[in-house]
Design a protein around this motif. Structure first.
Motif, short mmCIF file in Angstrom:
data_model
loop_
_atom_site.label_atom_id
_atom_site.label_comp_id
_atom_site.label_asym_id
_atom_site.label_seq_id
_atom_site.Cartn_x
_atom_site.Cartn_y
_atom_site.Cartn_z
N THR A 130 0.83 -1.20 0.00
CA THR A 130 0.00 0.00 0.00
C THR A 130 0.87 1.25 0.00
N LEU A 131 1.89 1.25 0.87
CA LEU A 131 2.79 2.41 0.95
C LEU A 131 3.52 2.61 -0.35
N SER A 132 3.99 1.48 -0.92
CA SER A 132 4.78 1.52 -2.13
C SER A 132 3.95 2.08 -3.29
N LEU A 133 2.70 1.63 -3.38
CA LEU A 133 1.82 2.09 -4.45
C LEU A 133 1.59 3.59 -4.32
N ARG A 134 1.41 4.06 -3.08
CA ARG A 134 1.17 5.49 -2.87
C ARG A 134 2.40 6.30 -3.28
N ARG A 135 3.58 5.78 -2.91
CA ARG A 135 4.83 6.49 -3.26
C ARG A 135 5.02 6.51 -4.78
N LEU A 136 4.68 5.39 -5.41
CA LEU A 136 4.83 5.31 -6.86
C LEU A 136 3.89 6.29 -7.55
N GLU A 137 2.63 6.31 -7.11
CA GLU A 137 1.65 7.22 -7.72
C GLU A 137 2.10 8.67 -7.55
N LYS A 138 2.66 8.96 -6.38
CA LYS A 138 3.12 10.33 -6.11
C LYS A 138 4.28 10.69 -7.05
N ALA A 139 5.15 9.70 -7.28
CA ALA A 139 6.30 9.95 -8.15
C ALA A 139 5.85 10.21 -9.59
N VAL A 174 -2.68 7.92 -13.25
CA VAL A 174 -2.21 9.17 -12.62
C VAL A 174 -1.46 10.12 -13.56
N ALA A 175 -1.04 9.61 -14.73
CA ALA A 175 -0.33 10.50 -15.68
C ALA A 175 -0.68 10.10 -17.11
N PRO A 176 -1.98 10.12 -17.46
CA PRO A 176 -2.40 9.58 -18.76
C PRO A 176 -1.86 10.34 -19.97
N LYS A 177 -1.41 11.56 -19.76
CA LYS A 177 -0.93 12.36 -20.89
C LYS A 177 0.59 12.31 -21.06
N ALA A 178 1.25 11.57 -20.17
CA ALA A 178 2.72 11.52 -20.24
C ALA A 178 3.20 10.74 -21.46
N HIS A 179 4.38 11.09 -21.95
CA HIS A 179 5.03 10.29 -22.98
C HIS A 179 5.61 9.06 -22.28
N MET A 180 5.37 7.87 -22.84
CA MET A 180 5.79 6.62 -22.19
C MET A 180 6.95 5.99 -22.97
N LEU A 181 8.08 5.81 -22.31
CA LEU A 181 9.26 5.24 -22.96
C LEU A 181 9.54 3.87 -22.35
N ILE A 182 9.44 2.83 -23.15
CA ILE A 182 9.58 1.48 -22.62
C ILE A 182 10.94 0.89 -22.99
N ILE A 183 11.68 0.54 -21.94
CA ILE A 183 13.02 -0.05 -22.11
C ILE A 183 12.97 -1.55 -21.80
N LYS A 200 -5.55 1.56 -24.10
CA LYS A 200 -6.82 1.50 -24.86
C LYS A 200 -7.95 1.17 -23.91
N ARG A 201 -7.71 0.18 -23.03
CA ARG A 201 -8.76 -0.22 -22.10
C ARG A 201 -9.12 0.90 -21.12
N ALA A 202 -8.12 1.73 -20.80
CA ALA A 202 -8.39 2.84 -19.87
C ALA A 202 -8.97 4.04 -20.62
N GLY A 203 -9.03 3.93 -21.97
CA GLY A 203 -9.59 5.03 -22.78
C GLY A 203 -8.67 6.24 -22.88
N VAL A 204 -7.33 6.01 -22.71
CA VAL A 204 -6.41 7.16 -22.74
C VAL A 204 -5.25 6.94 -23.74
N TYR A 205 -5.45 6.02 -24.71
CA TYR A 205 -4.32 5.70 -25.61
C TYR A 205 -4.05 6.83 -26.60
N ASP A 206 -2.80 7.27 -26.63
CA ASP A 206 -2.35 8.23 -27.64
C ASP A 206 -1.11 7.63 -28.29
N ALA A 207 -1.29 7.09 -29.50
CA ALA A 207 -0.19 6.37 -30.17
C ALA A 207 1.05 7.23 -30.35
N LYS A 208 0.87 8.54 -30.39
CA LYS A 208 2.01 9.44 -30.62
C LYS A 208 2.92 9.55 -29.39
#
Ligand SMILES: NC(=O)C1=CN([C@@H]2O[C@H](COP(=O)(O)OP(=O)(O)OC[C@H]3O[C@@H](n4cnc5c(N)ncnc54)[C@H](O)[C@@H]3O)[C@@H](O)[C@H]2O)C=CC1
Ligand SMILES: O=C([O-])CC(=O)C(=O)O
Length: 295
Positions: free
Chosen positions: A32-41, A83-92, A108-116
Motif C-alpha cells: 500500500t505504501l509503495s503504491l502510494r509512493r509510486l503514484e506520487k512519483a 495518474v499520468a495519462p498524458k505523459a510520454h511513455m518510454l519502454i526499455i 486503450k482499455r483505460a480510454g487514454v491511448y495516444d499512439a504518438k
C-alpha cells in the motif's frame, strides 16, 4: 514549459529503504505504501521511462523474459494510465517488441491511448550500429548515423547501413556486411555473455536511454528537427499484420510528429526486413493475446 524535475522510483530500493526505517512491515502494508509512493512519483509527469524488470542471462532470448516482465509492465502502465495519462511513455523493459503493445492495450482499455506518445526505446541498436561502423571507417561515432528499423531483438533488428551517408562506402558486401549486421542484431547477447551472469547492457542502455529521452525533451520544449529511430505504433507494415515498427521519426511537442518511410534500401536490407516482419508480428500478437487472456 521546460522540464524541471526528475523523479526516480525503484521497487527494490523502496522496499529496502522502508524496511530500514521500520522494523516490522507486513507485505500488505508495504504494498500500500509503495503504491502510494509510486503514484506520487508519477503524478503530473511529462515523460515516464520504464526500465523496470528482469534482465536476461546467457542462453536466454529476450522473449524468455516475457513471463516475468509482462506483469510488471502491465501493472506499471495501469498506474501511469490513471495518474499520468498524458505523459510520454518510454519502454526499455524487454522484450520491447511485446511490452510496447501491452502498454498500448492497457491504455486503450483505460480510454487514454495516444499512439504518438508511446515509444519502445531502440536507441541502443542505432548506437551499436554507429559504433561498429565508425570503428571500421576510422570515424568518430558522432559522425556516423545508421538508421535501425524493425524491432528490438535478434533478427527483428535491421540496420540500414546503406543510409549511413559517407560511411556507407566502408561497408563491403559479403562476409564483412554479414558480420556487421549480426553484431548489431546480437550485440546484446555479446554483452550478456561478457558480463557472465551479472546482467545485461545496463550502462550502454543508460546512455542510449538518456540520448532518446533528451531528444524527446528537446522536442517537447519546442526544438524543431529532432529525429530519432523508435519502436512505435506504425502504419508502415500494417498491411502485413505488423502494427508496431521501429523507423526514423520526427519528434515534436506531442511526441511522434512524423513517421518517415524507410526510403531507398538495398536488396539485402529488404531481405532482412522480410525476415523480421513475421517474427515481429509473433512478438506483437503475443503481447496483445496475453492482455486478452488477462481479462
Ligand atoms: N531496450 C533496450 O535496449 C534494453 C533493455 N534492457 C532491459 O531493461 C530491463 C532492466 O535491465 P537492467 O537495468 O539491466 O536490470 P537490473 O536488474 O539492473 O534493474 C532492474 C531494476 O528494476 C527494478 N524493478 C523491478 N520491478 C519493478 C517495479 N515493479 N517497479 C519499479 N522497479 C522495479 C529492480 O528493483 C531493479 O533495480 C530488462 O528487462 C532488460 O532486458 C536492458 C538493456 C537494453
Ligand atoms: O540484450 C539484452 O537483453 C538487453 C538489450 O536489450 C540489449 O543490450 O540490447
Amino acid at each position: 514549459m521546460p522540464t524541471t524535475s526528475l523523479r526516480w522510483f525503484n521497487q527494490t530500493q523502496d522496499r529496502l529503504h522502508r524496511s530500514g526505517r521500520r522494523q516490522v512491515m507486513s507485505p500488505l502494508e508495504y504494498a500500500t505504501l509503495s503504491l502510494r509512493r509510486l503514484e506520487k512519483a508519477l503524478e503530473g509527469a511529462d515523460v515516464i521511462v520504464i526500465p523496470a524488470g528482469v534482465p536476461r542471462k546467457s542462453g536466454m532470448t529476450r522473449d524468455d523474459l516475457f513471463d516475468s516482465n509482462a506483469t510488471i509492465v502491465r501493472d506499471l502502465a495501469k498506474i501511469t494510465a490513471k495518474v499520468a495519462p498524458k505523459a510520454h511513455m518510454l519502454i526499455i523493459t524487454n522484450p520491447v517488441n511485446s511490452m510496447v503493445p501491452i502498454v498500448a492495450e492497457v491504455y486503450k482499455r483505460a480510454g487514454v491511448y495516444d499512439a504518438k506518445k508511446l515509444f519502445g526505446v531502440s536507441t541502443l541498436d542505432a548506437t551499436r550500429a554507429s559504433t561498429f561502423l565508425s570503428g571500421i571507417a576510422g570515424l568518430h561515432p558522432s559522425e556516423v548515423v545508421v538508421p535501425v528499423v524493425g524491432g528490438h531483438s535478434g533478427i527483428t533488428i535491421v540496420p540500414l547501413f546503406s543510409q549511413a551517408a559517407s560511411a556507407t562506402k566502408f561497408v563491403k558486401a559479403g562476409e564483412q556486411y554479414e558480420k556487421l549486421v549480426h553484431r548489431v542484431q546480437f550485440g546484446g547477447d555479446e554483452v550478456i555473455k561478457a558480463k557472465d551472469g551479472a546482467g545485461s547492457a545496463t550502462l550502454g542502455m543508460a546512455y542510449a536511454g538518456a540520448v532518446f529521452t533528451n531528444s524527446l525533451l528537446r522536442a517537447i520544449n519546442g526544438e524543431n528537427g529532432v529525429k530519432e529511430c523508435a519502436y512505435i505504433d506504425s502504419p508502415l507494415y500494417r498491411e502485413r499484420g505488423v502494427t508496431f515498427f521501429a523507423s526514423p521519426i520526427s519528434l515534436g511537442k506531442n511526441g511522434v510528429d512524423k513517421i518517415h518511410s524507410i526510403g531507398d534500401i538495398t536488396t539485402e536490407e529488404q531481405k532482412l526486413i522480410d525476415a523480421a516482419l513475421p517474427e515481429l508480428k509473433k512478438n506483437i500478437d503475443k503481447g496483445v493475446s496475453w492482455m486478452t487472456d488477462c481479462l
